[in-house]
Design a protein around this motif. Structure first.
Motif, PDB file in Angstrom:
ATOM      1  N   UNK A  27      22.950  25.474  28.998  1.00  0.00           N
ATOM      2  CA  UNK A  27      23.263  25.930  30.347  1.00  0.00           C
ATOM      3  C   UNK A  27      24.357  26.992  30.283  1.00  0.00           C
ATOM      4  N   UNK A  28      24.345  27.832  31.266  1.00  0.00           N
ATOM      5  CA  UNK A  28      25.336  28.894  31.317  1.00  0.00           C
ATOM      6  C   UNK A  28      26.264  28.686  32.507  1.00  0.00           C
ATOM      7  N   UNK A  29      27.474  29.179  32.353  1.00  0.00           N
ATOM      8  CA  UNK A  29      28.410  29.166  33.474  1.00  0.00           C
ATOM      9  C   UNK A  29      29.411  30.291  33.278  1.00  0.00           C
ATOM     10  N   UNK A  30      30.066  30.660  34.360  1.00  0.00           N
ATOM     11  CA  UNK A  30      31.098  31.685  34.283  1.00  0.00           C
ATOM     12  C   UNK A  30      32.236  31.300  35.212  1.00  0.00           C
ATOM     13  N   UNK A  31      33.438  31.481  34.740  1.00  0.00           N
ATOM     14  CA  UNK A  31      34.628  31.130  35.516  1.00  0.00           C
ATOM     15  C   UNK A  31      35.564  32.324  35.593  1.00  0.00           C
ATOM     16  N   UNK A  32      35.838  32.750  36.790  1.00  0.00           N
ATOM     17  CA  UNK A  32      36.867  33.769  36.993  1.00  0.00           C
ATOM     18  C   UNK A  32      38.138  33.019  37.351  1.00  0.00           C
ATOM     19  N   UNK A  33      39.141  33.210  36.536  1.00  0.00           N
ATOM     20  CA  UNK A  33      40.304  32.336  36.554  1.00  0.00           C
ATOM     21  C   UNK A  33      41.230  32.585  37.728  1.00  0.00           C
ATOM     22  N   UNK A  34      41.122  33.732  38.363  1.00  0.00           N
ATOM     23  CA  UNK A  34      41.999  34.055  39.485  1.00  0.00           C
ATOM     24  C   UNK A  34      41.156  34.496  40.676  1.00  0.00           C
ATOM     25  N   UNK A  35      41.402  33.916  41.822  1.00  0.00           N
ATOM     26  CA  UNK A  35      40.663  34.353  43.003  1.00  0.00           C
ATOM     27  C   UNK A  35      41.288  35.619  43.601  1.00  0.00           C
ATOM     28  N   UNK A  36      42.604  35.795  43.413  1.00  0.00           N
ATOM     29  CA  UNK A  36      43.314  36.980  43.894  1.00  0.00           C
ATOM     30  C   UNK A  36      44.274  37.439  42.809  1.00  0.00           C
ATOM     31  N   UNK A  37      44.345  38.771  42.641  1.00  0.00           N
ATOM     32  CA  UNK A  37      45.315  39.378  41.736  1.00  0.00           C
ATOM     33  C   UNK A  37      45.957  40.554  42.475  1.00  0.00           C
ATOM     34  N   UNK A  38      47.276  40.614  42.422  1.00  0.00           N
ATOM     35  CA  UNK A  38      48.004  41.737  43.030  1.00  0.00           C
ATOM     36  C   UNK A  38      48.796  42.456  41.961  1.00  0.00           C
TER      37      UNK A  38
END
Lengths: 111, 114
Positions: A1-12
């Motif tokens: 199975x595959x998955x992807x995680x973006x670790x930050x929902x917001x970056x400034x």
């Protein structure tokens, strides 16, 4: 199975400073990896893609990403942020017909 | 064509009405995907076509949603008895169906259910 995680929902970040948007993936086989950008009220545009050639991939608008198999990461970077980079960024993992989008990271550029 | 096109670009409808959203993929692209993007949210996969068949319908949120593709080209997403929670941007993407699946996205249809 595959998955992807973006670790930050917001970056400034401040204009002129480096950008780092983090993405980790999971896949049983060697996937293709992509970054897409979506500017406000605009469609999705391909920034760059990794397809098992060079591990350092250069994209449009000065962005690049490095595929690190040992860390299962595909982080997106840019040396110097510009106001026009403010947008939502999506990391995508793909293997044949399975295409999985991350939840997105919204990049804010501070003047 | 030059890219993926979708119509209409905007659709406002009343709760309970049926709507049809259309996608014209890039000529020759065998794979076609529908996604939904709600306000401030990521992309939600709805359905995938390879040619005219849909091997993966797992993302359709309810039986009010259906889609078809004819001639290996145009696809229509139909939402019956629309609800307010169906309000979103519906995106279509196509690709060549090869192992390196770069998605080419249409501009989307913004659906508003009053």
């Amino acid at each position: 199975a595959q998955s992807v995680t973006q670790l930050d929902s917001h970056v400034s970040v401040s204009e002129g400073t480096p950008v780092l948007l983090r993405c980790n993936y999971s896949s049983s086989y060697s996937p293709s990896l992509f970054w897409y950008v979506q500017h406000p009220n605009k469609g999705l545009q391909l920034l760059l893609k990794y397809t098992s050639a060079a591990t350092l991939v250069k994209g449009i608008n000065g962005f690049e990403a490095e595929f690190k198999k040992s860390e299962t990461s595909f982080h997106l970077t840019k040396p110097s942020a510009h106001m026009s980079d403010a947008a939502e960024y999506f990391c995508v993992v793909s293997l044949y017909d399975k295409i999985i989008f991350g939840k997105g990271t919204r990049l804010h550029i501070l003047p | 064509g030059a890219g993926v096109s979708q119509s209409p670009s905007n659709k406002v409808t009343e709760k309970g009405k049926d709507v049809e959203l259309r996608c014209d993929p890039i000529s020759g692209h065998t794979a076609l995907y529908w996604y939904r993007q709600s306000l401030g949210q990521g992309l939600e996969f709805l359905i995938y076509f390879q040619g005219n068949s849909a091997p993966d319908k797992s993302g359709l949120p309810s039986d009010r949603f259906s889609a078809e593709r004819t001639g290996g080209s145009v696809s229509t997403l139909t939402i019956q008895r629309t609800q307010q929670e169906d309000s979103a941007v519906y995106l279509c993407a196509s690709n060549t169906g090869t192992v390196y699946n770069e998605q080419f996205f249409g501009p989307g249809t913004r659906l508003t259910v009053l």
